[in-house]
Every structure is written in C-alpha cells, then in structure tokens.
Motif scaffolding. Structure first.
Motif, short mmCIF file in Angstrom:
data_model
loop_
_atom_site.label_atom_id
_atom_site.label_comp_id
_atom_site.label_asym_id
_atom_site.label_seq_id
_atom_site.Cartn_x
_atom_site.Cartn_y
_atom_site.Cartn_z
N SER A 272 79.04 94.54 -15.00
CA SER A 272 78.18 94.41 -16.07
C SER A 272 76.96 93.12 -15.96
N ILE A 273 75.86 93.57 -16.04
CA ILE A 273 74.60 92.70 -15.86
C ILE A 273 74.98 91.50 -16.59
N ARG A 274 75.32 91.79 -18.08
CA ARG A 274 75.31 90.50 -18.95
C ARG A 274 76.40 89.66 -18.13
N GLN A 275 77.63 90.12 -17.93
CA GLN A 275 78.72 89.14 -17.50
C GLN A 275 78.23 88.42 -16.05
N VAL A 276 77.59 89.28 -15.32
CA VAL A 276 77.51 88.63 -13.71
C VAL A 276 76.18 87.57 -13.90
N CYS A 277 75.35 87.63 -14.83
CA CYS A 277 74.33 86.66 -15.49
C CYS A 277 74.90 85.31 -15.92
N MET A 278 75.93 85.67 -16.95
CA MET A 278 76.60 84.62 -17.47
C MET A 278 77.30 83.74 -16.35
N GLN A 279 77.89 84.42 -15.34
CA GLN A 279 78.49 83.49 -14.34
C GLN A 279 77.48 83.03 -13.48
N PHE A 280 76.32 83.35 -13.29
CA PHE A 280 75.33 82.84 -12.39
C PHE A 280 74.82 81.65 -13.26
N GLY A 281 74.46 81.81 -14.45
CA GLY A 281 74.25 80.66 -15.70
C GLY A 281 75.05 79.44 -15.49
N GLN A 282 76.33 79.88 -15.17
CA GLN A 282 77.33 78.64 -15.21
C GLN A 282 77.31 77.92 -13.80
N LEU A 283 77.15 78.87 -12.73
CA LEU A 283 77.15 78.42 -11.49
C LEU A 283 76.00 77.31 -11.01
N LEU A 284 74.86 77.89 -11.61
CA LEU A 284 73.49 77.45 -11.49
C LEU A 284 73.19 76.32 -12.70
N ASP A 285 74.08 76.22 -13.56
CA ASP A 285 73.72 75.28 -14.63
C ASP A 285 72.47 75.47 -15.30
N LYS A 286 72.05 76.90 -15.64
CA LYS A 286 71.10 77.45 -16.40
C LYS A 286 71.30 78.12 -17.43
N PRO A 287 70.43 78.05 -18.60
CA PRO A 287 70.61 79.10 -19.85
C PRO A 287 70.18 80.46 -19.27
N VAL A 288 70.86 81.26 -20.07
CA VAL A 288 70.52 82.63 -19.60
C VAL A 288 69.71 83.52 -20.93
N GLN A 289 68.65 84.04 -20.50
CA GLN A 289 68.09 84.98 -21.79
C GLN A 289 68.26 86.31 -21.30
N PHE A 290 68.34 86.96 -22.40
CA PHE A 290 68.40 88.51 -22.21
C PHE A 290 67.45 89.23 -23.18
N ILE A 291 67.09 90.29 -22.57
CA ILE A 291 66.05 91.34 -23.32
C ILE A 291 66.78 92.58 -23.71
N ASN A 292 66.53 93.48 -24.60
CA ASN A 292 67.05 94.84 -24.73
C ASN A 292 68.59 94.76 -24.80
N VAL A 293 69.00 95.98 -24.97
CA VAL A 293 70.65 96.01 -25.03
C VAL A 293 71.09 97.31 -23.85
N GLU A 294 72.53 96.97 -23.68
CA GLU A 294 72.85 98.08 -22.52
C GLU A 294 72.87 99.63 -23.01
N SER A 295 72.26 100.18 -21.98
CA SER A 295 72.34 101.86 -22.21
C SER A 295 73.60 102.26 -22.04
N PRO A 296 73.89 103.42 -22.45
CA PRO A 296 75.10 103.99 -22.09
C PRO A 296 75.28 104.49 -20.51
N ASP A 297 74.27 104.82 -19.95
CA ASP A 297 74.28 105.36 -18.51
C ASP A 297 73.49 104.29 -17.80
N ALA A 298 73.64 104.71 -16.38
CA ALA A 298 73.43 103.79 -15.46
C ALA A 298 73.35 104.50 -14.15
N LEU A 299 72.64 104.06 -12.99
CA LEU A 299 72.64 104.43 -11.71
C LEU A 299 73.84 103.84 -11.03
N ILE A 300 75.05 104.50 -10.93
CA ILE A 300 76.20 104.03 -10.57
C ILE A 300 76.75 105.23 -9.62
N SER A 301 77.77 104.75 -8.91
CA SER A 301 78.53 105.92 -8.17
C SER A 301 80.17 105.25 -8.00
#
Length: 348
Positions: A272-301
C-alpha cells in the motif's frame, strides 16, 4: 563456501551495495553452472545490467566453471565500462539498432536481453517501437542458435483490480500507452521467433526492482523526506529487491523453452502506498501529506510462480524500507531516475 545472502540492517557505501546486489542465489549458481559456453548481456548499461552481469561472474566463480561474460552497450558516458572491466566483464560498444554493429557481436550461446526504452517514450514513439518491438527480431536472427532470457514488464497486463492480488502469467493482456504496447510487441516478436527458429527462450515480466538508489520505494522515501504530497491514485504496487530479481531471472535459464517460458518477477506482497509512506514518515521523522484517493486497480502482478520455483526473496519489503530510509537520511547517492510508477495513462 557459497556467498552468503545476508540481511543487513544498514548499507554504508556503494561498494557494500554492489556486494549485496550481485550475490547470487543457489538457484542462480546452479543455472549458470549448467550453461554451455559464455553469456552476453545486451543492454548492460541500464539500471539492473551491471549488477546482473557481476552476479553471473560471481555465480560462475562459485560453480567453478569458466564462463566469459560480455556486456554490450553504447557506453556513452560515465565510468561504467571501467567498472565492468574491473569485475572481469568484457565490454563491447554497440548501437544494437545498427545492423552492421549487431552482426559483428560474438555468437555467444547464452543471451540476456535487457535492451529497451521506457523513459522518454512519450514524444519519441517511433524510437520506442523500434527499440522495444523491432530490435528483438534483429536479435533473434543474430542469436538464433542461443538460449535467450529477455526482460519485459508487468505493465503489459494493464490496470487490474487490486483485490485479485495481481495477474498470473496466463492472464489476459491489456497494455495502455506506447511503452506498454511496444513491450507487448517485444514479447510477440520473441514468441514468433522462438516458435519458428526453435529458440529456447524465457520472458521476464518485472514489477518492480528496487535498490537504494532507485525504485518505487526510493521515489516514495524522497517525497516523504522533502515533504512533497504523495499521490494515492495508484494505490498499491509490487516491489522486489534487485538482487532477488536478477537471481530469479538468471535461474530462468533452467526453464527456457520454445515457445517461451513466461515468468512474473515480483515481490510476494501488494504494498500500500499509504502504509509504506507512513512507515517512511516514522523512520525519517517527517509528516506525510497525501492527495487523491486509492483507485481500485493498479499496475501489479503476481509472482507466486517464481517464488515456488526459486524461493521467496531474500530481502522483504520491511527491510527494503528500513535500508532505504537509512540511506536517504545519510545522504546516499541516487541514480536520479524517477520510476513514474504513479502514471496511470501509460505515458512515460
């Protein structure tokens, strides 16, 4: 004793990074040991080519076999050619689209095909199709008596519902944009010549390789560090440590076939982009800002076939996140090549 695939808590230098990226898996060692003759890597100058070529050298050494490794690229700038030579890799300068130069390459019995064009494809559509769809036919004619492992991309699946866990190798293909469509063209050309010329071939659909200097995870870490807003529209992605991606790809030499063997190379988790960025926010001691919302589909395999054949990746996403956070906090170098993973319109 075979090289140890360690799980470091920190990588402090480029030398240690290269050591980690080029250590071969037992399956890669066995596959390289079973090859007959030398290996030529076409397009060695890309992001993955140097460490993959180095891994072949190390695998051959561990297996105790004589195996010349030849790296082919234009080598237009930088110290890469000398670095490859220092690892025992012979280098040849070649514009692969130049028929005369291609014909002059040595007839190696084993080929890793890494040439292609992605970034800058928008506005250069003709060259994109030439590199991604026409060149594979030229290479098949030149190396018609070789085994070929050819890199492709999971982008050819198109956007697929995240709840399905990502498409398997036999799923339908729905590429969007010139890059993805031309990569499907690459696969169709390799498939055609594999069938007609009986070329043993494997096609590697990659989503997405990461190390400390580039990759989706690095893009997200840098945006969090700079406190830039994170676009959530893509929602989720796959990530695999580059050494694991290269090791699976080399192990695929054991599975080349005509028609081609197809393999998704991807991490086992949808991240999850949201969860990964929250983890980076904790490790880097930075607040995290988001725009838009998660689409139901993605480029994945879905990479479960590779995991079943070659084992789970040696470095998981949690460790990659920690290593990358440590690297960017210490001001580690970057390749300066954003992945544009968030592009949903196929324009790169």
């Amino acid at each position: 004793m075979p090289p140890v695939r360690e799980n470091p808590v920190s990588i402090e230098s480029l030398e240690k990074l290269e050591e980690a990226l080029s250590v071969p898996s037992p399956q890669a060692i066995d596959a390289i040991a079973r090859l007959d003759g030398d290996v030529i890597v076409l397009g060695v100058g890309g992001k993955m080519g140097p460490s993959l070529s180095h891994m072949i050298v190390r695998a051959a050494q561990e297996a105790g076999v004589g195996r010349k490794v030849i790296g082919v690229s234009r080598f237009s700038s930088g110290p890469l050619e000398g670095q490859l030579n220092g690892w025992g890799i012979q280098t040849i300068r070649c514009d692969l689209l130049n028929q005369t130069e291609l014909d002059q390459l040595p007839d190696a019995p084993n080929v890793v095909y890494m040439a292609g064009m992605k970034f800058g494809s928008t506005g250069n559509e003709a060259l994109t199709w030439a590199m991604n769809s026409y060149l594979p036919g030229m290479v098949c004619q030149k190396f018609r008596h070789s085994k070929i492992v050819a890199f492709s991309t999971g982008n050819i699946y198109g956007l697929t519902p995240a709840v399905q866990g990502g498409p398997l190798e036999y799923a339908g293909l729905n590429p969007v944009g010139d890059y993805a469509m031309s990569c499907l063209g690459r696969e169709r050309i390799f498939d055609h010549f594999s069938r007609t010329l009986k070329i043993p071939l494997a096609i590697i659909r990659l989503n997405y390789a990461n190390e400390l200097r580039y990759g989706v995870l690095v893009d997200l870490a840098n945006r969090v560090l700079k406190q830039e807003p994170i676009d959530l529209a893509m929602g989720c992605f796959n990530a695999i440590w580059q050494a694991d991606a290269n090791a699976q790809s080399l192990a695929a030499f054991d599975h080349v076939a005509a028609p081609p063997f197809v393999l998704n190379v991807a991490g086992p988790e949808l991240l999850s982009i949201r969860q990964v960025c929250m983890q980076f926010g904790q490790l880097l001691d930075k607040p995290v800002q988001f725009i838009n919302v998660e689409s139901p589909d993605a480029l994945i395999s879905n990479g479960q076939l590779g995991h079943r054949l070659f084992g789970y990746p040696s470095v998981g996403p949690g460790q990659m996140i920690r290593l990358i956070a440590d690297w960017v906090l210490r001001g580690g170098s970057s390749l300066g090549k954003p992945t544009h993973f968030e592009a949903r319109d196929g324009k790169f």
